[in-house]
Design an enzyme around this catalytic site. Structure first.
Site, short mmCIF file in Angstrom:
data_model
loop_
_atom_site.label_atom_id
_atom_site.label_comp_id
_atom_site.label_asym_id
_atom_site.label_seq_id
_atom_site.Cartn_x
_atom_site.Cartn_y
_atom_site.Cartn_z
NE ARG A 131 -6.45 -3.35 3.02
CZ ARG A 131 -6.27 -3.81 4.27
NH1 ARG A 131 -5.13 -3.62 4.88
NH2 ARG A 131 -7.24 -4.43 4.90
CD GLU A 141 -2.74 -6.29 1.69
OE1 GLU A 141 -1.71 -6.96 1.87
OE2 GLU A 141 -2.84 -5.11 2.08
CE LYS A 191 4.38 -6.38 7.73
NZ LYS A 191 3.58 -5.14 7.86
CB SER A 217 7.39 2.52 5.73
OG SER A 217 6.85 1.67 6.75
CB THR A 252 7.97 -1.53 5.77
OG1 THR A 252 6.68 -0.99 6.04
CG2 THR A 252 7.88 -2.60 4.71
CB SER A 272 3.94 0.65 10.02
OG SER A 272 5.06 0.09 9.33
N GLY A 286 0.80 -1.22 0.00
CA GLY A 286 0.00 0.00 0.00
C GLY A 286 0.84 1.27 0.00
CB SER A 287 3.93 2.29 1.72
OG SER A 287 3.23 2.22 2.94
CG HIS A 325 2.86 -7.71 -27.48
ND1 HIS A 325 3.33 -7.84 -28.76
CD2 HIS A 325 2.36 -6.45 -27.39
CE1 HIS A 325 3.16 -6.69 -29.41
NE2 HIS A 325 2.57 -5.83 -28.60
#
Lengths: 304, 304
Positions: free
Chosen positions: B122, B195, B300, B74, B79, B76, B36-37, B211
Site C-alpha cells: 500500500r 491497514e 495467509k 500484485s 497474491t 509481492s 493496495g494493488s 439513494h
C-alpha cells in the site's frame, strides 16, 4: 397497499414478470440506475455471462455507443441521473430498453418494459430484476423454485425477529459480508437497512475484504458496536475457508445467514428477501416508518 | 526504510516510473489485483477512456479472451487470487502485462513492469499506478504538477494532525464521500484507515449515496460516532449542490478535504497522498504501528 404487503409481494412480482426481446447482439450491456433501481445492474453484472457496464451517475462513459445496449431502470421514471444518461444514449443513436412504471423515461424511449406503479422503488425489485434475468439467463431461472425459496424465508420469522431485536437493543451497525455472485445482495442489504430501518450499515465482500477490513477487525475501537453478518455457504470452498480463518485470526464471530435453496438464482432471491424482511423488522423494533423516505423527497425538491 | 519514509516516497515513485508499450489495441483492459494493488484498476476505471474490467477475485469473467489485455498487479507477486486469474488468462492465450516486484507472477508472465521491492504494497502505489496512467493517458499526466501537488500536502501537516487528533480522541469511524473520478480515492482512504490506523472506515460516493446513506444521516442512532469527510470541490456543479443539500436536509456537516491543484491527475495524487498522511497520523495518535499487518500474514499462512 400496506408497506409490509408491498415488500412481501416480491414472490408475486417474480411470477407476474416476463422477459423482453433483444433485437440483436451487443458488445456491452450498459445498465443505468440509482439506488433501488440501480441494484438490478449490480446483480446483472454478477449473473450475466456478457460484459456489463454499470452507470450510477449523470454520464455515459465515452466508449459506449451504437454497438452497446442501454437498459435504463428508474422505477419512477423521473430519476435525474438516469434521465440524463438515457438522453446521452439516444443522442448517440443507441438501442435503449427502459424498465419503469412511467414518468419521463417512459415517453423518451420506444421500447419500455412497463411495471406496475404505486410501490416504493426498493419494494419493486422483483418487477425490475426478473425481466432482466429471464431475458439473459432464462434457462437458469426456475420460477417455482425461486418462489419456494422465498416462501421458506417467510417461515423463518422467529430467527429474523431475534436478529432484529439484537440489532436494535444493542444499537448495532450491521456490516454485511458477501461474496460472488452475491456481492450486490450484500449491498442491497446495506441500502435496505439504510432506507427501511434508517440506520447506518455497510457491506463488503470476500476475498477483497481480507485486504482491508481484516486488520481493524483485530485492532479497532468500537468493534462491539457493529454486527457482522455473512452469507453462507459460499460456492467456492476457498471463500468458505477464508471466512473461517478471518474469524479465527481476528477473534471475530460473523453471524451466518444461511441460504437453504440449491440453485444460485433461488439463493439470490432467498437472500434478497431475507434482507428485506430483516430490515422491516428492524424498522418495527425501532418504531420508525419503514416506508418513509421524506428526507430524499425533500432533497430532490431542493435540487430543482 | 522507516515506514513514514516509505509512505512519503510517493512523489519520488511518480518521478521514477515510466510507461510501458502496448503491442496492439484491445477490446477491454482487464485489471486483476487485490487491496493496495487492486486500487490501481479502480482508479484506471475512472481515468481511462477505454472499457475497463475489474477482477478482485479468483476467476476471470467468461467473456474475457484474446481480444482483451490483462494487467495483473500484485506488489509481492504472490497474491493467491491474482496468480489464479493470471493463470486463467495465460490458458486463454491472452496478452498479459504484470506489474510486480517479483514473486511467482514475475516468472509466469513474459512482459513484466518490474517495480522496486521492500515496501509495504500500500506504500508502493506510485510505482504501480504511474505506469498505467502514463501508458493510457500520458498527455494528461504532467509529472511536475503532480509532484508539486503532493508537496503542497506536505505543507498541510497542521491541518492533517488536527483532523487525526479529532478522530482518535472521539474514537470516530471515518466515512469518506467521493465522487467521479475520485470514487476509488475514497475507497483508498478507507483501506488506508483500515491497514495503517487499524480502525473501521467506510467510503461511498455521490450521487449514489443520495439513494442510500442519506436516510440514516437523518434518522440513525450512533451518528455522532462517525466522522464524515468529503472531497472538495467536485468538477460537476450538480454534485456540489447535492453535497450542500444533503448536509441541509439531514442536519449533517461533512468535513471538506480541499484539493488545491487544478488538473485532475494532480488532484488524484493530492487526495491520495492526503489520505496516506492522515491515516499515518491517526496511527501515531493511537500509538499503533502503521506498518504492521501481521494479522493478514497470519491469515495467509493459515490458508495454505
Amino acid at each position: 397497499m400496506d408497506y409490509t404487503d408491498e415488500v412481501m409481494s416480491l414472490p408475486a412480482q417474480v411470477l407476474s414478470s416476463a422477459p423482453f426481446e433483444l433485437e440483436r447482439g451487443y458488445r456491452h450491456i450498459v445498465f443505468s440506475g440509482m439506488g433501488g433501481s440501480g441494484v438490478v445492474g449490480r446483480i446483472a453484472s454478477e449473473f450475466l455471462s456478457v460484459p456489463v457496464v454499470l452507470v450510477d451517475d449523470y454520464s455515459l462513459p465515452e466508449y459506449v455507443g451504437k454497438e452497446d445496449l442501454l437498459i435504463s431502470i428508474s422505477y419512477s421514471g423521473n430519476t435525474e441521473e438516469t434521465i440524463s444518461v438515457t438522453q446521452m444514449a439516444l443522442e448517440r443513436g443507441m438501442d435503449v430498453v427502459a424498465i419503469t412504471s412511467g414518468g419521463r423515461l417512459s415517453s423518451m424511449v420506444r421500447k419500455v418494459v412497463k411495471v406496475p406503479g404505486g410501490l416504493q422503488p426498493r419494494a419493486a425489485l422483483g418487477y425490475m430484476l426478473t425481466p432482466v434475468l429471464e431475458t439473459f439467463i432464462g434457462r437458469e431461472f426456475r420460477k417455482e423454485r425461486v418462489v419456494e425459496a422465498m416462501r421458506s424465508v417467510e417461515g423463518r420469522q422467529e430467527e429474523i425477529g431475534g436478529l432484529a431485536k439484537e440489532i436494535v437493543s444493542g444499537r448495532l451497525i450491521p456490516v454485511i459480508y458477501g461474496f460472488s455472485p452475491f456481492r450486490a445482495v450484500a449491498y442491497r442489504w446495506k441500502t435496505q437497512f439504510n432506507e427501511n430501518a434508517k440506520i447506518m450499515a455497510y457491506s463488503n465482500y470476500f476475498p477483497e475484504l481480507n485486504h482491508n477490513d481484516t486488520v481493524p477487525l483485530k485492532g479497532t475501537y468500537r468493534k462491539e458496536e457493529f454486527k457482522f453478518l455473512v452469507f453462507w455457504p459460499p460456492e467456492d470452498p476457498r471463500i468458505g475457508k477464508r471466512i473461517e480463518v478471518t474469524e479465527q485470526v481476528t477473534g471475530s464471530r460473523f453471524q451466518r445467514i444461511e441460504a437453504i435453496s440449491v440453485d444460485r438464482v433461488s439463493r439470490l432471491f432467498e437472500l434478497i428477501y431475507y434482507g428485506d424482511l430483516l430490515s422491516l423488522r428492524v424498522a418495527h423494533e425501532r418504531k420508525v416508518d419503514p416506508r418513509d423516505v421524506s428526507v430524499i423527497e425533500e432533497l430532490k425538491g431542493r435540487l430543482l
